[in-house]
Design a protein around this motif. Sequence first.
Motif, PDB file in Angstrom:
ATOM      1  N   GLY A   1     147.241   0.042  64.921  1.00 55.40           N
ATOM      2  CA  GLY A   1     147.325  -0.862  63.776  1.00 55.40           C
ATOM      3  C   GLY A   1     147.069  -0.076  62.505  1.00 55.40           C
ATOM      4  O   GLY A   1     146.615   1.083  62.557  1.00 55.40           O
ATOM      5  N   SER A   2     147.331  -0.660  61.381  1.00 57.83           N
ATOM      6  CA  SER A   2     147.166   0.043  60.104  1.00 57.83           C
ATOM      7  C   SER A   2     145.706   0.021  59.662  1.00 57.83           C
ATOM      8  O   SER A   2     144.926  -0.857  60.061  1.00 57.83           O
ATOM      9  CB  SER A   2     148.032  -0.619  59.035  1.00 57.83           C
ATOM     10  OG  SER A   2     147.498  -1.889  58.706  1.00 57.83           O
ATOM     11  N   PRO A   3     145.293   0.982  58.808  1.00 57.21           N
ATOM     12  CA  PRO A   3     143.936   0.939  58.246  1.00 57.21           C
ATOM     13  C   PRO A   3     143.675  -0.376  57.520  1.00 57.21           C
ATOM     14  O   PRO A   3     142.564  -0.910  57.582  1.00 57.21           O
ATOM     15  CB  PRO A   3     143.926   2.131  57.287  1.00 57.21           C
ATOM     16  CG  PRO A   3     144.930   3.091  57.862  1.00 57.21           C
ATOM     17  CD  PRO A   3     146.016   2.208  58.418  1.00 57.21           C
ATOM     18  N   ALA A   4     144.680  -0.910  56.828  1.00 56.31           N
ATOM     19  CA  ALA A   4     144.498  -2.179  56.111  1.00 56.31           C
ATOM     20  C   ALA A   4     144.224  -3.316  57.082  1.00 56.31           C
ATOM     21  O   ALA A   4     143.401  -4.211  56.802  1.00 56.31           O
ATOM     22  CB  ALA A   4     145.740  -2.489  55.273  1.00 56.31           C
ATOM     23  N   TYR A   5     144.887  -3.304  58.237  1.00 53.09           N
ATOM     24  CA  TYR A   5     144.641  -4.348  59.230  1.00 53.09           C
ATOM     25  C   TYR A   5     143.202  -4.270  59.738  1.00 53.09           C
ATOM     26  O   TYR A   5     142.505  -5.292  59.845  1.00 53.09           O
ATOM     27  CB  TYR A   5     145.622  -4.212  60.399  1.00 53.09           C
ATOM     28  CG  TYR A   5     145.390  -5.225  61.501  1.00 53.09           C
ATOM     29  CD1 TYR A   5     145.961  -6.486  61.447  1.00 53.09           C
ATOM     30  CD2 TYR A   5     144.540  -4.924  62.578  1.00 53.09           C
ATOM     31  CE1 TYR A   5     145.719  -7.432  62.443  1.00 53.09           C
ATOM     32  CE2 TYR A   5     144.297  -5.851  63.574  1.00 53.09           C
ATOM     33  CZ  TYR A   5     144.885  -7.108  63.499  1.00 53.09           C
ATOM     34  OH  TYR A   5     144.626  -8.039  64.475  1.00 53.09           O
ATOM     35  N   PHE A   6     142.749  -3.060  60.037  1.00 57.00           N
ATOM     36  CA  PHE A   6     141.396  -2.912  60.567  1.00 57.00           C
ATOM     37  C   PHE A   6     140.326  -3.115  59.495  1.00 57.00           C
ATOM     38  O   PHE A   6     139.153  -3.309  59.824  1.00 57.00           O
ATOM     39  CB  PHE A   6     141.237  -1.554  61.254  1.00 57.00           C
ATOM     40  CG  PHE A   6     141.951  -1.473  62.572  1.00 57.00           C
ATOM     41  CD1 PHE A   6     141.654  -2.360  63.590  1.00 57.00           C
ATOM     42  CD2 PHE A   6     142.935  -0.520  62.791  1.00 57.00           C
ATOM     43  CE1 PHE A   6     142.313  -2.314  64.815  1.00 57.00           C
ATOM     44  CE2 PHE A   6     143.599  -0.456  64.000  1.00 57.00           C
ATOM     45  CZ  PHE A   6     143.302  -1.349  65.020  1.00 57.00           C
ATOM     46  N   ALA A   7     140.711  -3.077  58.240  1.00 65.79           N
ATOM     47  CA  ALA A   7     139.762  -3.432  57.175  1.00 65.79           C
ATOM     48  C   ALA A   7     139.453  -4.923  57.208  1.00 65.79           C
ATOM     49  O   ALA A   7     138.402  -5.364  56.718  1.00 65.79           O
ATOM     50  CB  ALA A   7     140.323  -3.035  55.815  1.00 65.79           C
ATOM     51  N   ARG A   8     140.364  -5.702  57.808  1.00 62.06           N
ATOM     52  CA  ARG A   8     140.189  -7.153  57.891  1.00 62.06           C
ATOM     53  C   ARG A   8     139.764  -7.628  59.276  1.00 62.06           C
ATOM     54  O   ARG A   8     139.314  -8.759  59.427  1.00 62.06           O
ATOM     55  CB  ARG A   8     141.497  -7.871  57.510  1.00 62.06           C
ATOM     56  CG  ARG A   8     142.064  -7.493  56.155  1.00 62.06           C
ATOM     57  CD  ARG A   8     143.242  -8.413  55.771  1.00 62.06           C
ATOM     58  NE  ARG A   8     144.269  -8.436  56.780  1.00 62.06           N
ATOM     59  CZ  ARG A   8     145.302  -7.610  56.820  1.00 62.06           C
ATOM     60  NH1 ARG A   8     145.416  -6.647  55.902  1.00 62.06           N
ATOM     61  NH2 ARG A   8     146.223  -7.706  57.758  1.00 62.06           N
ATOM     62  N   HIS A   9     139.974  -6.765  60.292  1.00 55.13           N
ATOM     63  CA  HIS A   9     139.682  -7.169  61.665  1.00 55.13           C
ATOM     64  C   HIS A   9     138.880  -6.078  62.371  1.00 55.13           C
ATOM     65  O   HIS A   9     139.194  -4.889  62.250  1.00 55.13           O
ATOM     66  CB  HIS A   9     140.976  -7.413  62.451  1.00 55.13           C
ATOM     67  CG  HIS A   9     141.868  -8.446  61.839  1.00 55.13           C
ATOM     68  ND1 HIS A   9     142.783  -8.155  60.843  1.00 55.13           N
ATOM     69  CD2 HIS A   9     141.991  -9.781  62.093  1.00 55.13           C
ATOM     70  CE1 HIS A   9     143.446  -9.257  60.518  1.00 55.13           C
ATOM     71  NE2 HIS A   9     142.973 -10.245  61.243  1.00 55.13           N
ATOM     72  N   ARG A  10     137.895  -6.480  63.124  1.00 53.96           N
ATOM     73  CA  ARG A  10     137.098  -5.530  63.893  1.00 53.96           C
ATOM     74  C   ARG A  10     137.932  -4.961  65.030  1.00 53.96           C
ATOM     75  O   ARG A  10     138.558  -5.716  65.788  1.00 53.96           O
ATOM     76  CB  ARG A  10     135.867  -6.248  64.457  1.00 53.96           C
ATOM     77  CG  ARG A  10     134.957  -5.349  65.287  1.00 53.96           C
ATOM     78  CD  ARG A  10     133.790  -6.148  65.816  1.00 53.96           C
ATOM     79  NE  ARG A  10     132.957  -5.337  66.700  1.00 53.96           N
ATOM     80  CZ  ARG A  10     131.880  -5.781  67.310  1.00 53.96           C
ATOM     81  NH1 ARG A  10     131.503  -7.057  67.143  1.00 53.96           N
ATOM     82  NH2 ARG A  10     131.170  -4.992  68.100  1.00 53.96           N
ATOM     83  N   PRO A  11     137.985  -3.630  65.202  1.00 56.34           N
ATOM     84  CA  PRO A  11     138.798  -3.038  66.275  1.00 56.34           C
ATOM     85  C   PRO A  11     138.374  -3.552  67.649  1.00 56.34           C
ATOM     86  O   PRO A  11     137.177  -3.687  67.918  1.00 56.34           O
ATOM     87  CB  PRO A  11     138.511  -1.533  66.146  1.00 56.34           C
ATOM     88  CG  PRO A  11     138.097  -1.353  64.728  1.00 56.34           C
ATOM     89  CD  PRO A  11     137.334  -2.606  64.365  1.00 56.34           C
ATOM     90  N   PRO A  12     139.315  -3.835  68.528  1.00 53.49           N
ATOM     91  CA  PRO A  12     138.966  -4.306  69.878  1.00 53.49           C
ATOM     92  C   PRO A  12     138.358  -3.171  70.697  1.00 53.49           C
ATOM     93  O   PRO A  12     138.780  -2.018  70.606  1.00 53.49           O
ATOM     94  CB  PRO A  12     140.314  -4.739  70.455  1.00 53.49           C
ATOM     95  CG  PRO A  12     141.313  -3.898  69.733  1.00 53.49           C
ATOM     96  CD  PRO A  12     140.773  -3.731  68.348  1.00 53.49           C
ATOM     97  N   ARG A  13     137.365  -3.511  71.509  1.00 53.05           N
ATOM     98  CA  ARG A  13     136.726  -2.519  72.370  1.00 53.05           C
ATOM     99  C   ARG A  13     137.211  -2.628  73.815  1.00 53.05           C
ATOM    100  O   ARG A  13     137.064  -1.693  74.594  1.00 53.05           O
ATOM    101  CB  ARG A  13     135.204  -2.679  72.301  1.00 53.05           C
ATOM    102  CG  ARG A  13     134.609  -2.321  70.941  1.00 53.05           C
ATOM    103  CD  ARG A  13     133.162  -2.766  70.856  1.00 53.05           C
ATOM    104  NE  ARG A  13     133.059  -4.225  70.944  1.00 53.05           N
ATOM    105  CZ  ARG A  13     131.915  -4.898  70.881  1.00 53.05           C
ATOM    106  NH1 ARG A  13     130.781  -4.240  70.745  1.00 53.05           N
ATOM    107  NH2 ARG A  13     131.900  -6.211  70.977  1.00 53.05           N
ATOM    108  N   THR A  14     137.747  -3.778  74.169  1.00 57.52           N
ATOM    109  CA  THR A  14     138.311  -3.997  75.508  1.00 57.52           C
ATOM    110  C   THR A  14     139.619  -4.756  75.358  1.00 57.52           C
ATOM    111  O   THR A  14     139.844  -5.429  74.332  1.00 57.52           O
ATOM    112  CB  THR A  14     137.357  -4.820  76.396  1.00 57.52           C
ATOM    113  OG1 THR A  14     137.260  -6.149  75.863  1.00 57.52           O
ATOM    114  CG2 THR A  14     135.977  -4.165  76.464  1.00 57.52           C
TER     115      THR A  14
END
Length: 301
Positions: free
Chosen positions: A169-182
Motif C-alpha cells: 500500500g502507499s505511505p499515504a494509505y498507511f498514514a491513515r490506517h494501521r498496517p495489518p500484522r496478520t
Amino acid sequence: MKTTGLSELEAVLAVARHRSFRAAANEMGVSTSALSHSVAALEARIGVRLFNRTTRSVSLSEAGAQFVDSVAPALSTIRVALEQAGSFRDTPSGTLRINTAVGAAHQAMPVFIAFLARYPEMKLDIVTEGRLIDIVIEGFDAGIRLAETVPQDMIAVPFGDKQRFAVVGSPAYFARHRPPRTPDELSQHRCIRTRMPSGTIYQWEFERHGETVRIDGKGALTLDESGLMLSAARAGVGLTYLSEWTVAEDLQAGTLVRVLEDWTPPLDGLCLYYPGRRHVPAGLRALIAMVRESAELRREG
C-alpha cells in the motif's frame, strides 16, 4: 482439379481456430482479403462451403467441421516432417508461438532478446493473456506460466527464480490506517480485489509455520490488470496483492510499502512448458537450451 496447397489448408485451420478471418490473417501475416480469397477458392474448388459467414460471426459448417477434423492431424504430421528435415540446418529458423501472461513475458524478455540475437533466422510470436489455454488446440509451440498452473501432461522446464507475492500500500494509505500484522486484520482494510480471467475473484493466499490462510479481501475497487492495481495502490485507494517482481521498483523507490512479508513464502517460479511429443522443433530445442543456460548462470551467480 488444381492441387490444394498447404497454405490454403493452414488458412482453413487458422480461421477455424479463431472463428475470425481478421485474427487468422494476423496470425498468418497476410491481409484479410487475401486469406478470404484463399479460403473461398478452396471452397469453390471442392464444391463445399466450409464456413458459415455473417457480418458478425464465422462458424464451421458441418462439412467444414469434418474437413478440419480430417485435415488437422495430417497437417500436424507434415509440420513435424518439415521440422525434422529443418533440424539438420546448422542454424534454427522459423517461428515459435508462445502463450504467456503479461508479467511472465516481462520477466522472460531478456531471454527472448538473447535468443533472437543468437538465432537471427528465428522469429518469436508472443501472445499475452491472463486466461489459461490449451496450447496445443490453440496452435502454440510452448507456454510460460507459474509452475503450479502448468498442465500435468506437459513437459515443464524451470524458467526463473522462485516467486513471492507481496501485499503493498502507499505511505499515504498507511498514514491513515494501521498496517495489518496478520491476514485476519485485512478485514479492517480496503483491498483492491483481483478478478481472474474466468470471472472469479482471486483470494489472497498466505502461509506461515504450516498455517495456510486464504482471504477474500473487501474493497470498493475490483480490477483485472496488474498495472491498474499498481496505479490504484500508489494513489492510496487500498492494499493490493501482486508478485514481488511487479512491485520491486515501487518498493525500492518508497512509493509503496510492504506488509505481511512473513506470511508470503517463496513459491515455485515460472516454467517454459510444451507438449510431450516425440519430435521437438529445432527452434524450440534451442530456446529450451537457452532457458536452462540462463537458469544455470543464475545459480552460479
